[in-house]
Design a protein around this motif. Sequence first.
Motif, PDB file in Angstrom:
ATOM      1  N   ALA A  45       0.799  -1.223   0.000  1.00 18.54           N
ATOM      2  CA  ALA A  45       0.000   0.000   0.000  1.00 18.54           C
ATOM      3  C   ALA A  45       0.836   1.278   0.000  1.00 18.54           C
ATOM      4  N   VAL A  60      -6.205   1.465  -0.612  1.00 23.05           N
ATOM      5  CA  VAL A  60      -5.605   2.739  -1.031  1.00 23.05           C
ATOM      6  C   VAL A  60      -6.142   3.180  -2.388  1.00 23.05           C
ATOM      7  N   ALA A  83       0.402   4.250  -2.755  1.00 25.26           N
ATOM      8  CA  ALA A  83       0.102   5.631  -2.384  1.00 25.26           C
ATOM      9  C   ALA A  83       1.142   6.590  -2.951  1.00 25.26           C
TER      10      ALA A  83
END
Length: 212
Positions: A70, A96, A74
């Motif tokens: 994740a 995300v 991001a």
Amino acid sequence: MAETGMVPVFYHADVEVCRQVLKACYDGGVRVFEFTNRGDFAHETFTQLIKYARASFPELMLGVGSVVDAPTAALYIQCGADFIVSPVLKEDVAIVCNRRKIMWAPGCGSLTEISRAEELGAEVIKIFPAQQVGGPDFIAAIKGPCPWTSIMPTGGVEPKEENLRAWFAAGAHCVGMGSQLISKDLIATQDYSRLEELTRTALETISKVRKK
């Protein structure tokens, strides 16, 4: 992905090489391109590349592959990625991407993984490594009970008519293609006009085999 049927997959540490490859593929008809997250400072290379793409290729969707967690997803979303591709199924990546309404294509190798990915909101499923998992026969077997599943095989896909016909006849949504299209020799010789030609031919072949 559905319209063109092919997503080139490429990484190079030199952003100028990436720019030339991207331009050749775009001029050859590509409208979805995957930059793979490999090597140190890859996100910095991507940031330069996507700024170039936004200014030069308005119809292009430029995403990032080889994302396995994740935080990395991001990071690339913050850098402007249009979509995220992963070789594995990770629920934290789904969270995300879904929060930011960014398309994500997780890598799956079984019907159970595919089903879970779709529960998590994945619209396109990456089968990887596609040839080793079972090739076109695997896709055909999945599409039988799950005709709604959109599958993108990556790994073992070649820009040859016989090979492409097998994948699309099995029910592939689109195909991911890396070194079979963008070879080391082409990069070493900087023969980007040849890459454009190969890209155009591959897309024409995909259009041809889809009509049959």
